[in-house]
Motif scaffolding. Structure first.
Motif, PDB file in Angstrom:
ATOM      1  N   GLY A  26       0.795  -1.219   0.000  1.00 10.19           N
ATOM      2  CA  GLY A  26       0.000   0.000   0.000  1.00 10.19           C
ATOM      3  C   GLY A  26       0.827   1.270   0.000  1.00 10.19           C
ATOM      4  N   GLY A  27       2.158   1.134  -0.188  1.00  2.56           N
ATOM      5  CA  GLY A  27       3.020   2.306  -0.190  1.00  2.56           C
ATOM      6  C   GLY A  27       3.311   2.851   1.195  1.00  2.56           C
ATOM      7  N   HIS A  28       2.947   2.109   2.221  1.00  5.13           N
ATOM      8  CA  HIS A  28       3.196   2.540   3.591  1.00  5.13           C
ATOM      9  C   HIS A  28       4.652   2.284   3.964  1.00  5.13           C
ATOM     10  CE1 HIS A  28      -1.093   2.957   4.018  1.00  5.13           C
ATOM     11  NE2 HIS A  28      -1.252   1.704   3.615  1.00  5.13           N
ATOM     12  N   LEU A  29       5.125   3.025   4.938  1.00  6.23           N
ATOM     13  CA  LEU A  29       6.477   2.861   5.438  1.00  6.23           C
ATOM     14  C   LEU A  29       6.387   2.625   6.945  1.00  6.23           C
ATOM     15  CD1 LEU A  29       9.314   2.930   4.228  1.00  6.23           C
ATOM     16  CD2 LEU A  29       9.416   5.362   4.725  1.00  6.23           C
ATOM     17  N   HIS A  30       6.730   1.409   7.348  1.00  6.27           N
ATOM     18  CA  HIS A  30       6.621   0.977   8.745  1.00  6.27           C
ATOM     19  C   HIS A  30       7.864   1.408   9.518  1.00  6.27           C
ATOM     20  CE1 HIS A  30       5.452  -1.575  12.111  1.00  6.27           C
ATOM     21  NE2 HIS A  30       6.708  -1.995  12.145  1.00  6.27           N
ATOM     22  N   TRP A  31       7.678   2.058  10.649  1.00  3.53           N
ATOM     23  CA  TRP A  31       8.769   2.519  11.508  1.00  3.53           C
ATOM     24  C   TRP A  31       9.169   1.413  12.471  1.00  3.53           C
ATOM     25  CZ3 TRP A  31      12.214   6.153  11.376  1.00  3.53           C
ATOM     26  CH2 TRP A  31      12.934   6.488  12.523  1.00  3.53           C
ATOM     27  N   THR A  32      10.465   1.067  12.488  1.00  2.77           N
ATOM     28  CA  THR A  32      10.968   0.033  13.389  1.00  2.77           C
ATOM     29  C   THR A  32      11.855   0.620  14.486  1.00  2.77           C
ATOM     30  OG1 THR A  32      12.925  -0.393  12.027  1.00  2.77           O
ATOM     31  CG2 THR A  32      10.940  -1.698  11.553  1.00  2.77           C
ATOM     32  N   GLY A  33      12.056   1.919  14.451  1.00  2.00           N
ATOM     33  CA  GLY A  33      12.942   2.581  15.413  1.00  2.00           C
ATOM     34  C   GLY A  33      12.242   2.942  16.709  1.00  2.00           C
ATOM     35  N   VAL A  48       2.427  16.819  12.697  1.00  2.00           N
ATOM     36  CA  VAL A  48       2.395  15.984  11.493  1.00  2.00           C
ATOM     37  C   VAL A  48       1.865  14.620  11.904  1.00  2.00           C
ATOM     38  CG1 VAL A  48       3.773  14.910   9.681  1.00  2.00           C
ATOM     39  CG2 VAL A  48       4.351  17.206  10.483  1.00  2.00           C
ATOM     40  N   ARG A  49       0.900  14.128  11.136  1.00  2.00           N
ATOM     41  CA  ARG A  49       0.308  12.817  11.419  1.00  2.00           C
ATOM     42  C   ARG A  49       0.074  12.082  10.111  1.00  2.00           C
ATOM     43  NH1 ARG A  49      -3.845  15.702  15.256  1.00  2.00           N
ATOM     44  NH2 ARG A  49      -5.028  15.861  13.341  1.00  2.00           N
ATOM     45  N   PRO A  50       0.032  10.758  10.177  1.00  2.44           N
ATOM     46  CA  PRO A  50      -0.309  10.007   8.965  1.00  2.44           C
ATOM     47  C   PRO A  50      -1.748  10.307   8.554  1.00  2.44           C
ATOM     48  CG  PRO A  50       0.626   8.549  10.641  1.00  2.44           C
ATOM     49  CD  PRO A  50       0.371   9.869  11.301  1.00  2.44           C
ATOM     50  N   GLY A  51      -1.966  10.443   7.264  1.00  2.00           N
ATOM     51  CA  GLY A  51      -3.309  10.660   6.742  1.00  2.00           C
ATOM     52  C   GLY A  51      -3.910   9.372   6.212  1.00  2.00           C
ATOM     53  N   CYS A  52      -3.207   8.273   6.423  1.00  2.00           N
ATOM     54  CA  CYS A  52      -3.670   6.957   5.964  1.00  2.00           C
ATOM     55  C   CYS A  52      -4.085   6.129   7.174  1.00  2.00           C
ATOM     56  CB  CYS A  52      -2.562   6.248   5.186  1.00  2.00           C
ATOM     57  SG  CYS A  52      -1.093   5.891   6.176  1.00  2.00           S
ATOM     58  N   SER A  53      -4.522   4.919   6.910  1.00  2.00           N
ATOM     59  CA  SER A  53      -4.998   4.067   8.005  1.00  2.00           C
ATOM     60  C   SER A  53      -3.910   3.176   8.606  1.00  2.00           C
ATOM     61  CB  SER A  53      -6.148   3.180   7.497  1.00  2.00           C
ATOM     62  OG  SER A  53      -5.692   2.357   6.437  1.00  2.00           O
ATOM     63  N   PRO A  83      -1.035   2.316  10.966  1.00  2.00           N
ATOM     64  CA  PRO A  83      -0.550   2.903  12.229  1.00  2.00           C
ATOM     65  C   PRO A  83       0.913   3.355  12.147  1.00  2.00           C
ATOM     66  CG  PRO A  83      -1.656   0.806  12.619  1.00  2.00           C
ATOM     67  CD  PRO A  83      -1.492   0.942  11.133  1.00  2.00           C
ATOM     68  N   SER A  84       1.164   4.574  12.505  1.00  2.00           N
ATOM     69  CA  SER A  84       2.512   5.159  12.557  1.00  2.00           C
ATOM     70  C   SER A  84       3.248   5.123  11.223  1.00  2.00           C
ATOM     71  CB  SER A  84       3.360   4.479  13.639  1.00  2.00           C
ATOM     72  OG  SER A  84       2.765   4.632  14.901  1.00  2.00           O
ATOM     73  N   CYS A  85       2.520   5.208  10.117  1.00  2.00           N
ATOM     74  CA  CYS A  85       3.133   5.239   8.799  1.00  2.00           C
ATOM     75  C   CYS A  85       4.014   6.486   8.685  1.00  2.00           C
ATOM     76  CB  CYS A  85       2.054   5.270   7.718  1.00  2.00           C
ATOM     77  SG  CYS A  85       2.704   5.298   6.037  1.00  2.00           S
ATOM     78  N   VAL A  86       5.249   6.309   8.189  1.00  2.00           N
ATOM     79  CA  VAL A  86       6.161   7.436   8.029  1.00  2.00           C
ATOM     80  C   VAL A  86       6.480   7.713   6.558  1.00  2.00           C
ATOM     81  CG1 VAL A  86       7.168   7.276  10.345  1.00  2.00           C
ATOM     82  CG2 VAL A  86       8.204   5.987   8.454  1.00  2.00           C
ATOM     83  N   ALA A  87       5.626   7.223   5.650  1.00  2.00           N
ATOM     84  CA  ALA A  87       5.800   7.529   4.226  1.00  2.00           C
ATOM     85  C   ALA A  87       5.463   8.998   4.008  1.00  2.00           C
ATOM     86  CB  ALA A  87       4.900   6.636   3.379  1.00  2.00           C
ATOM     87  N   GLY A  88       6.392   9.742   3.435  1.00  2.00           N
ATOM     88  CA  GLY A  88       6.195  11.181   3.255  1.00  2.00           C
ATOM     89  C   GLY A  88       4.902  11.545   2.554  1.00  2.00           C
ATOM     90  N   ALA A  89       4.540  10.778   1.533  1.00  4.10           N
ATOM     91  CA  ALA A  89       3.314  11.071   0.784  1.00  4.10           C
ATOM     92  C   ALA A  89       2.058  10.858   1.611  1.00  4.10           C
ATOM     93  CB  ALA A  89       3.256  10.200  -0.476  1.00  4.10           C
ATOM     94  N   ALA A 116      -9.794  16.113   8.298  1.00  4.03           N
ATOM     95  CA  ALA A 116      -9.542  14.655   8.227  1.00  4.03           C
ATOM     96  C   ALA A 116      -8.179  14.342   8.797  1.00  4.03           C
ATOM     97  CB  ALA A 116      -9.630  14.188   6.776  1.00  4.03           C
ATOM     98  N   ALA A 117      -7.988  13.100   9.260  1.00  4.63           N
ATOM     99  CA  ALA A 117      -6.741  12.654   9.869  1.00  4.63           C
ATOM    100  C   ALA A 117      -5.572  13.167   9.101  1.00  4.63           C
ATOM    101  CB  ALA A 117      -6.683  11.141   9.952  1.00  4.63           C
TER     102      ALA A 117
END
Length: 99
Positions: free
Chosen positions: A28-35, A71-76, A78-84, A98-99
């Protein structure tokens, strides 16, 4: 304090490298944060005694400007860090809150 509210420029290369080491691309183009995360679960990155949220870093890199407000994710995801997928206050206001 002067009226200048800008954030000091970050040397992008070490920050980008550290960011990349702490993320995983998912469907889905999401970027999961592992840090690391802050007390409220916000993804954070620390370097040379400076702490930045991963949200703000990714927002700056993607949108080419300083974010206004939180700044917050606008997608569903959790904690997505994809810039878009990241939205600042101005973008949320334009979307009607909206979120």
């Amino acid at each position: 304090m002067t009226g200048d509210q800008t954030v000091p420029a970050l040397d992008a290369d070490p920050w980008r490298a550290a960011f990349g080491e702490r993320t995983v691309v998912v469907d889905g183009g999401h970027l999961h944060w592992t840090g690391a995360t802050g007390a409220r679960g916000t993804p954070v990155l620390a370097m040379n005694s400076q702490v930045e949220t991963a949200y703000r870093l990714a927002f700056r890199w993607h949108h080419g400007r300083e974010p206004e407000g939180n700044v917050r994710p606008g997608c569903s995801y959790p904690s997505c860090v994809a810039g878009a997928h990241l939205r600042d206050r101005v973008m949320r206001d334009q979307d009607g809150g909206a979120a």
